[in-house]
Design a protein around this motif. Structure first.
Motif, short mmCIF file in Angstrom:
data_model
loop_
_atom_site.label_atom_id
_atom_site.label_comp_id
_atom_site.label_asym_id
_atom_site.label_seq_id
_atom_site.Cartn_x
_atom_site.Cartn_y
_atom_site.Cartn_z
N LEU A 7 37.66 27.94 0.20
CA LEU A 7 38.27 27.34 -1.12
C LEU A 7 39.36 28.36 -1.55
O LEU A 7 40.51 28.09 -1.88
CB LEU A 7 37.39 27.20 -2.32
CG LEU A 7 38.05 26.89 -3.67
CD1 LEU A 7 38.86 25.49 -3.68
CD2 LEU A 7 37.04 26.79 -4.95
N ALA A 8 38.96 29.53 -1.45
CA ALA A 8 39.97 30.80 -1.72
C ALA A 8 41.07 30.86 -0.54
O ALA A 8 42.16 30.94 -0.83
CB ALA A 8 39.23 32.19 -1.46
N ALA A 9 40.68 30.43 0.76
CA ALA A 9 41.74 30.23 1.89
C ALA A 9 42.60 29.33 1.58
O ALA A 9 44.00 29.45 1.50
CB ALA A 9 40.96 29.96 2.90
N VAL A 10 42.23 28.10 0.87
CA VAL A 10 43.21 27.03 0.46
C VAL A 10 44.02 27.36 -0.48
O VAL A 10 45.43 27.15 -0.73
CB VAL A 10 42.44 25.72 0.39
CG1 VAL A 10 43.42 24.52 -0.27
CG2 VAL A 10 41.67 25.33 1.61
N GLU A 11 43.50 28.18 -1.49
CA GLU A 11 44.20 28.53 -2.61
C GLU A 11 45.31 29.64 -2.34
O GLU A 11 46.47 29.51 -2.68
CB GLU A 11 43.37 29.37 -3.64
CG GLU A 11 42.34 28.32 -4.49
CD GLU A 11 41.19 29.28 -5.16
OE1 GLU A 11 40.85 28.44 -6.17
OE2 GLU A 11 40.95 30.32 -4.70
N ARG A 12 44.90 30.72 -1.10
CA ARG A 12 45.85 31.18 -0.85
C ARG A 12 46.98 30.76 0.06
O ARG A 12 48.14 30.93 -0.07
CB ARG A 12 45.39 32.44 0.29
CG ARG A 12 44.53 33.42 -0.34
CD ARG A 12 44.07 34.58 0.47
NE ARG A 12 43.47 34.27 1.63
CZ ARG A 12 42.09 34.17 1.81
NH1 ARG A 12 41.25 34.42 0.83
NH2 ARG A 12 41.52 33.73 2.97
N ILE A 13 46.93 29.47 0.79
CA ILE A 13 48.02 28.67 1.42
C ILE A 13 48.80 28.12 0.32
O ILE A 13 50.02 28.11 0.53
CB ILE A 13 47.05 27.87 2.36
CG1 ILE A 13 46.48 28.46 3.61
CG2 ILE A 13 48.18 26.67 2.73
CD1 ILE A 13 45.56 27.49 4.30
N LYS A 29 41.44 24.00 9.49
CA LYS A 29 40.27 24.47 9.82
C LYS A 29 39.69 24.97 8.35
O LYS A 29 38.21 24.47 8.22
CB LYS A 29 40.32 25.64 10.46
CG LYS A 29 39.08 26.42 10.84
CD LYS A 29 38.20 25.78 11.57
CE LYS A 29 36.81 26.40 12.04
NZ LYS A 29 36.05 25.65 12.99
N ALA A 30 40.28 25.46 7.53
CA ALA A 30 39.88 25.77 6.20
C ALA A 30 39.27 24.30 5.15
O ALA A 30 38.50 24.47 4.82
CB ALA A 30 40.82 26.50 5.18
N ILE A 31 40.06 23.24 5.48
CA ILE A 31 39.58 22.01 4.77
C ILE A 31 38.34 21.42 5.44
O ILE A 31 37.47 21.13 4.91
CB ILE A 31 40.55 20.89 5.07
CG1 ILE A 31 41.91 21.25 4.23
CG2 ILE A 31 40.02 19.64 4.65
CD1 ILE A 31 42.92 20.44 4.47
N TYR A 32 38.12 21.51 6.96
CA TYR A 32 36.94 21.57 7.74
C TYR A 32 35.77 22.30 6.87
O TYR A 32 34.55 21.93 6.78
CB TYR A 32 36.97 21.69 9.04
CG TYR A 32 35.84 21.79 9.88
CD1 TYR A 32 35.07 20.41 10.37
CD2 TYR A 32 35.01 22.90 9.92
CE1 TYR A 32 34.25 20.18 11.05
CE2 TYR A 32 33.87 22.67 10.68
CZ TYR A 32 33.34 21.50 11.36
OH TYR A 32 31.99 21.45 12.06
N GLU A 33 36.06 23.48 6.88
CA GLU A 33 35.12 24.42 6.33
C GLU A 33 34.58 24.08 4.77
O GLU A 33 33.35 24.14 4.49
CB GLU A 33 35.54 25.93 6.18
CG GLU A 33 35.81 26.19 7.70
CD GLU A 33 36.62 27.75 7.53
OE1 GLU A 33 36.72 28.36 8.79
OE2 GLU A 33 37.37 28.10 6.44
N LEU A 34 35.60 23.66 4.09
CA LEU A 34 35.03 23.09 2.82
C LEU A 34 33.92 21.93 2.82
O LEU A 34 32.94 21.96 1.85
CB LEU A 34 36.25 22.40 1.80
CG LEU A 34 37.62 23.55 1.46
CD1 LEU A 34 38.58 22.49 1.00
CD2 LEU A 34 36.84 24.21 0.30
N ALA A 35 34.09 21.06 3.48
CA ALA A 35 33.30 19.93 3.88
C ALA A 35 32.03 20.69 4.35
O ALA A 35 30.68 20.23 3.83
CB ALA A 35 33.91 18.89 4.80
#
Length: 224
Positions: free
Chosen positions: A215-221, A195-201
Motif C-alpha cells: 500500500l505504501a509503495a502504491v502511495e509513493r507511485i 507487482k505492487a498491486i499483485y502484492e496488495l491482493a
C-alpha cells in the motif's frame, strides 16, 4: 545472476517455447490490458474487504484508481523493441539461495506466481516482470528489518539502484534489454506498479499485517 538467468531462458532458440518474441503493437496493448484487468480486480477486492486500520489510506488510493490504470496503460501506447521471453515469473529474494562456502547464488522455484494460470505463467513477457520482483523484495527486506528491534536501517532505494545498474550493464546488447532509456523507464514503472498491486491482493488474502508494505509503495507511485 538475474541477467544470466534471462540470457539462458532466451538462448534456447532450438525450442519454440523459449524462442524470444518481438512484441507487436497488439502484444503491447494486450500486456497493458492484462495489467489493467488485474488491477481493477484487485481494487474491487480491496474495496470489499480491507483491514479497518488501513481503510482511510485504501480509500484514498481507490479514489485515484483511474490515475493508476492510466499509468499501466502507458506500457502499450508506444512500440516495444525489447523481446519478450520466458521469465521466472515469481522472482524475488526468497527465490535465491546462497552457498555459504562459495557465496555462489542459485535461483529456485521456476513455477511462476501460484495464483496465475499455467497459460499465464508460460506466456513470454518483458524481463521487467522479474526485475521489478527483485526491486520490490528490497522494499520488503527494508520493512522487515525496520520491525526488528536493534536492527540497522536499510535503504531499499540504494539496493534497487545498485541492482538495476548491475543488471543493465550485464543485459546490455541482449535482445530482451531495451536500447531506448525511455522504454526502460516505461516498462520499469508499469511492472513496478503491477507487482505492487499483485502484492496488495496477496497480502490481503494471506498476510493482512503486511498489507501496508505494498500500500505504501502504491502511495509513493501516486506521489511521484
Amino acid at each position: 545472476l538475474t541477467a544470466a538467468m534471462h540470457a539462458a531462458l532466451a538462448g534456447q532458440d532450438h525450442h519454440a517455447a523459449f524462442q524470444p518474441q518481438q512484441p507487436t503493437a497488439a502484444a503491447g496493448e494486450a500486456l497493458a490490458a492484462a495489467m489493467v484487468d488485474h488491477a481493477n480486480s484487485v481494487f474491487a477486492e480491496l474495496a470489499a474487504a480491507c483491514p479497518q486500520a488501513l481503510q482511510p489510506r485504501v480509500n484514498a488510493v481507490l479514489a485515484q484508481q483511474a490515475t493508476l490504470v492510466e499509468r499501466l496503460q502507458q506500457v502499450g501506447r508506444r512500440p516495444l523493441t525489447a523481446s519478450f521471453i520466458r521469465v521466472h515469473g515469481d522472482y524475488h529474494l526468497g527465490q535465491v539461495l546462497i552457498d555459504p562456502a562459495t557465496a555462489r547464488l542459485w535461483v529456485i522455484d521456476f513455477e511462476g506466481e501460484p495464483s496465475r494460470s499455467l497459460t499465464e505463467r508460460r506466456t513470454k513477457t518483458s524481463i521487467f516482470k522479474d526485475v521489478t520482483g527483485v526491486c520490490r523484495s528490497f522494499d520488503y527486506l527494508a520493512r522487515h528489518l525496520s520491525r526488528q528491534r536493534g536492527s540497522r536501517p536499510l535503504a531499499a532505494e540504494q539496493l534497487t539502484a545498485a541492482f538495476l545498474a548491475a543488471y543493465a550493464a550485464a543485459a546490455a546488447g541482449h535482445c530482451f534489454w531495451p536500447a531506448d532509456p525511455d522504454e526502460v523507464d516505461r516498462l520499469l514503472a508499469a511492472f513496478t506498479l503491477d507487482k505492487a498491486i499483485y502484492e496488495l491482493a496477496y497480502e490481503l488474502h494471506h498476510r493482512p499485517n503486511w498489507l501496508e508494505v505494498p500500500l505504501a509503495a502504491v502511495e509513493r507511485i501516486l506521489a511521484d
